[in-house]
Design a protein around this motif. Structure first.
Motif, PDB file in Angstrom:
ATOM      1  N   VAL A 101      -4.847   8.597  -0.703  1.00 21.35           N
ATOM      2  CA  VAL A 101      -4.462   8.953  -2.072  1.00 21.35           C
ATOM      3  C   VAL A 101      -4.331  10.470  -2.195  1.00 21.35           C
ATOM      4  O   VAL A 101      -3.340  10.985  -2.726  1.00 21.35           O
ATOM      5  N   LYS A 102      -5.317  11.198  -1.678  1.00 25.21           N
ATOM      6  CA  LYS A 102      -5.268  12.665  -1.733  1.00 25.21           C
ATOM      7  C   LYS A 102      -4.063  13.202  -0.963  1.00 25.21           C
ATOM      8  O   LYS A 102      -3.403  14.142  -1.411  1.00 25.21           O
ATOM      9  N   TYR A 156      -2.519   4.132 -13.035  1.00 22.09           N
ATOM     10  CA  TYR A 156      -2.046   2.789 -12.687  1.00 22.09           C
ATOM     11  C   TYR A 156      -1.769   2.687 -11.187  1.00 22.09           C
ATOM     12  O   TYR A 156      -2.259   1.775 -10.512  1.00 22.09           O
ATOM     13  N   HIS A 157      -0.975   3.626 -10.665  1.00 24.00           N
ATOM     14  CA  HIS A 157      -0.584   3.539  -9.255  1.00 24.00           C
ATOM     15  C   HIS A 157      -1.714   3.937  -8.309  1.00 24.00           C
ATOM     16  O   HIS A 157      -1.782   3.425  -7.186  1.00 24.00           O
ATOM     17  N   LYS A 158      -2.607   4.807  -8.756  1.00 21.52           N
ATOM     18  CA  LYS A 158      -3.773   5.123  -7.922  1.00 21.52           C
ATOM     19  C   LYS A 158      -4.627   3.872  -7.749  1.00 21.52           C
ATOM     20  O   LYS A 158      -5.012   3.523  -6.628  1.00 21.52           O
ATOM     21  N   ASN A 159      -4.906   3.200  -8.840  1.00 22.40           N
ATOM     22  CA  ASN A 159      -5.689   1.964  -8.782  1.00 22.40           C
ATOM     23  C   ASN A 159      -4.984   0.898  -7.940  1.00 22.40           C
ATOM     24  O   ASN A 159      -5.611   0.235  -7.109  1.00 22.40           O
ATOM     25  N   LYS A 161       0.833  -1.205   0.000  1.00 23.61           N
ATOM     26  CA  LYS A 161       0.000   0.000   0.000  1.00 23.61           C
ATOM     27  C   LYS A 161       0.865   1.251   0.000  1.00 23.61           C
ATOM     28  O   LYS A 161       0.633   2.178  -0.777  1.00 23.61           O
ATOM     29  N   TYR A 162       1.881   1.270   0.847  1.00 17.07           N
ATOM     30  CA  TYR A 162       2.741   2.449   0.942  1.00 17.07           C
ATOM     31  C   TYR A 162       3.653   2.578  -0.270  1.00 17.07           C
ATOM     32  O   TYR A 162       3.937   3.691  -0.725  1.00 17.07           O
ATOM     33  N   ALA A 163       4.109   1.455  -0.812  1.00 18.15           N
ATOM     34  CA  ALA A 163       4.926   1.496  -2.023  1.00 18.15           C
ATOM     35  C   ALA A 163       4.124   2.106  -3.175  1.00 18.15           C
ATOM     36  O   ALA A 163       4.639   2.937  -3.935  1.00 18.15           O
ATOM     37  N   GLU A 195      -6.346  -0.796  -4.537  1.00 20.77           N
ATOM     38  CA  GLU A 195      -6.461  -2.258  -4.453  1.00 20.77           C
ATOM     39  C   GLU A 195      -5.634  -2.818  -3.298  1.00 20.77           C
ATOM     40  O   GLU A 195      -5.984  -3.859  -2.731  1.00 20.77           O
ATOM     41  N   ALA A 196      -4.550  -2.134  -2.940  1.00 20.62           N
ATOM     42  CA  ALA A 196      -3.690  -2.580  -1.834  1.00 20.62           C
ATOM     43  C   ALA A 196      -4.214  -2.100  -0.480  1.00 20.62           C
ATOM     44  O   ALA A 196      -3.577  -2.335   0.541  1.00 20.62           O
ATOM     45  N   GLY A 197      -5.361  -1.407  -0.475  1.00 17.21           N
ATOM     46  CA  GLY A 197      -5.971  -1.011   0.785  1.00 17.21           C
ATOM     47  C   GLY A 197      -5.893   0.458   1.136  1.00 17.21           C
ATOM     48  O   GLY A 197      -6.346   0.867   2.213  1.00 17.21           O
TER      49      GLY A 197
END
Length: 124
Positions: free
Chosen positions: A92-93, A77-80, A56-58, A84-86
Motif C-alpha cells: 500500500v505504501k 475504499y481502495h486501501k481497504n 490485489k493489483y487492480a 482485503e485482496a491480500g
C-alpha cells in the motif's frame, strides 16, 4: 448513450426514493440516469474481479490513482479493498509513493513547460 438514456425518461419519485433507501450513495445520481448509473457501477466491478489484472493489483492501481486525484472517498475504499485482496501495508505504501513519484515528475516537467515532443524523443 446519453441520447438513449434521455429517451428512456426518468423514474417516479416513489421508485427513486426506494432506490435511495436501499443505498443512500445512489443519491448522487439524477432520476433520469440512476438505473443506468447503478448498472454501470455494478458492471465495472468486473475490472477488479474478473480481468487479467488480479484483484490485489487492480485495487493497488485504484489506490494510487485515488491518491493522485486526492479523492477522500476513494482512498479509504481502495486501501481497504487492497488489504482485503491480500495486499500488505508495505505494498500500500509503495503504491502511494509511486503515485507521488509520478505526480512529482509530471509537476516538474509541466511546470517548466518541457517540450513534449522532445521528451518523447528522449524515451527512444
Amino acid at each position: 448513450i446519453l441520447f438513449f438514456t434521455l429517451l428512456a425518461g426518468s423514474i417516479s419519485d416513489k421508485e427513486y426514493k426506494k432506490i435511495i433507501a436501499e443505498d443512500p450513495s445512489n443519491a448522487v445520481y439524477p432520476k433520469v440516469i440512476i438505473k443506468e448509473a447503478i448498472k454501470y457501477a455494478e458492471d465495472s466491478k468486473a475490472l477488479y474481479n474478473e480481468s487479467e489484472i488480479p484483484k490485489k493489483y487492480a485495487e493497488l492501481i485504484a489506490l494510487a490513482v485515488s491518491t493522485a486525484f486526492k479523492c477522500q472517498y476513494c482512498i479509504p475504499y481502495h486501501k481497504n479493498a487492497a488489504l482485503e485482496a491480500g495486499a500488505t501495508e508495505e505494498e500500500v505504501k509503495i503504491a502511494i509513493n509511486i503515485a507521488a513519484d509520478v505526480a512529482s515528475g509530471s509537476t516538474l516537467l509541466y511546470g517548466n513547460e518541457y517540450d513534449l515532443e522532445t521528451f518523447k524523443k528522449e524515451l527512444k
